[in-house]
Scaffold this active site. Structure first.
Site, PDB file in Angstrom:
ATOM      1  CG  ASN A   9      -2.002  -1.050   1.121  1.00 43.64           C
ATOM      2  OD1 ASN A   9      -2.874  -0.971   0.273  1.00 43.64           O
ATOM      3  ND2 ASN A   9      -1.941  -2.053   1.983  1.00 43.64           N
ATOM      4  CB  THR A  10       3.645   2.389   1.955  1.00 43.63           C
ATOM      5  OG1 THR A  10       2.644   2.378   2.984  1.00 43.63           O
ATOM      6  CG2 THR A  10       4.485   3.646   2.103  1.00 43.63           C
ATOM      7  CB  ILE A  12       6.217  -0.505  -6.259  1.00 45.92           C
ATOM      8  CG1 ILE A  12       4.761  -0.083  -6.441  1.00 45.92           C
ATOM      9  CG2 ILE A  12       6.553  -1.674  -7.198  1.00 45.92           C
ATOM     10  CD1 ILE A  12       4.437   0.440  -7.834  1.00 45.92           C
ATOM     11  CG  ASP A 111       0.146  -9.187   1.814  1.00 42.99           C
ATOM     12  OD1 ASP A 111      -0.853  -9.814   1.409  1.00 42.99           O
ATOM     13  OD2 ASP A 111       0.081  -8.328   2.717  1.00 42.99           O
ATOM     14  CG  ASP A 132       4.719  -8.730   5.930  1.00 49.23           C
ATOM     15  OD1 ASP A 132       5.393  -7.717   6.180  1.00 49.23           O
ATOM     16  OD2 ASP A 132       4.530  -9.153   4.776  1.00 49.23           O
ATOM     17  CB  THR A 135       0.797  -0.216   5.095  1.00 46.51           C
ATOM     18  OG1 THR A 135       1.865   0.283   4.281  1.00 46.51           O
ATOM     19  CG2 THR A 135      -0.246   0.867   5.272  1.00 46.51           C
ATOM     20  CB  THR A 186       3.483  16.444  23.404  1.00 44.87           C
ATOM     21  OG1 THR A 186       2.909  17.287  24.404  1.00 44.87           O
ATOM     22  CG2 THR A 186       2.366  15.832  22.573  1.00 44.87           C
TER      23      THR A 186
END
Length: 261
Positions: A9-10, A12, A111, A132, A135, A186
């Protein structure tokens, strides 16, 4: 030589393999579902030139993808520029495992398939747990060659980004190693809680998996965050960053042999 595309998704991730399936080069670019095969060839040609690879050197192209539109684009890319029909990973291919009665594997992602394929090749006759960390984080559980179940939850970066995306004043931070749960500000507090909370979640899941399996399990970690998480989760027996790439090639050879026989 072979081209292997591992589409997440992020990113290739593109690997060039030699004739024996050994990874020679790896490079990555952002997953862009609007990219055409011609645009992708512009990027890919520059990588080929850098590594002195010619079109005639490529014997096969393999795709493992969780983004259908990218799968289609890469199939067109393979046919147009290399005159090859790309091998696309899916559960309809011959695989070296079966599903336990009552477990529906019809929609198992590429995947997850390739991770299982390679883990079974490298660690036969073991009960396996395969994490795994991408994402999304996935885990697969097998008793010998039988898939008995698994799970999916947000990956480390997704975990933190969801906090940033749903709050008005909290800053976006990196998933970073923290040896204390007591943040001093923070940013430090977000990192301390998310990092240690994630580690605790993984540890607890492994504990519960082993309880439900009822036998010892060999735990493998792969994906972009596997190294940092593996250093803090002693229950992980092996970190293998190239598990998926090797799995694509293993599945390709397995199905090629079947076709030729």
């Amino acid at each position: 030589m072979y081209i292997v595309f591992d589409v997440g998704n992020t990113n290739i991730v593109t690997s060039i393999l030699d004739g024996d399936g050994m990874v020679q080069e790896t490079f990555r670019n952002r997953t862009n579902d609007r990219m055409t095969e011609d645009e992708f060839m512009g990027f890919f040609k520059s990588m080929m030139d850098i590594h002195n690879i010619e079109v005639k050197d490529i014997q096969g192209i393999m795709i493992s993808s969780v983004v259908p539109v990218i799968t289609t684009m890469l199939q067109r890319f393979a046919k147009k520029y290399f005159n090859l029909d790309a091998f696309v990973v899916n559960i309809k291919k011959k695989v070296p495992f079966k599903f336990k009665r009552g477990v529906d594997g019809s929609n198992m992602g590429a995947d997850r398939i390739i991770n299982i394929v390679q883990a079974l090749k490298e660690y036969p006759d073991k009960n396996l747990v395969i994490f795994d960390f991408g994402t999304a984080t996935t885990y697969e559980v097998l008793k010998k060659e039988v898939y008995i179940g698994g799970g999916i939850f947000p990956g480390p970066r997704t975990y933190i980004n969801s906090l940033f995306g749903t709050t008005a004043r909290l800053p976006k931070v990196e998933f970073d190693e923290k040896n204390t749960v007591l943040g001093k500000n923070t940013v430090d507090g977000i990192q301390a809680a998310t990092f240690n909370g994630y580690i605790g979640q993984v540890k607890y899941l492994i504990q519960k998996i082993k309880e439900e399996v009822g036998e010892d399990c060999f735990v493998i970690a792969t994906g972009g965050y596997s190294k940092i998480i593996g250093e803090h989760v002693e229950e992980i027996d092996k970190c293998s960053s190239k598990l998926s790439i090797r799995g694509i090639y293993t599945l390709y050879k397995m199905n090629k042999s079947k076709k030729e026989s």
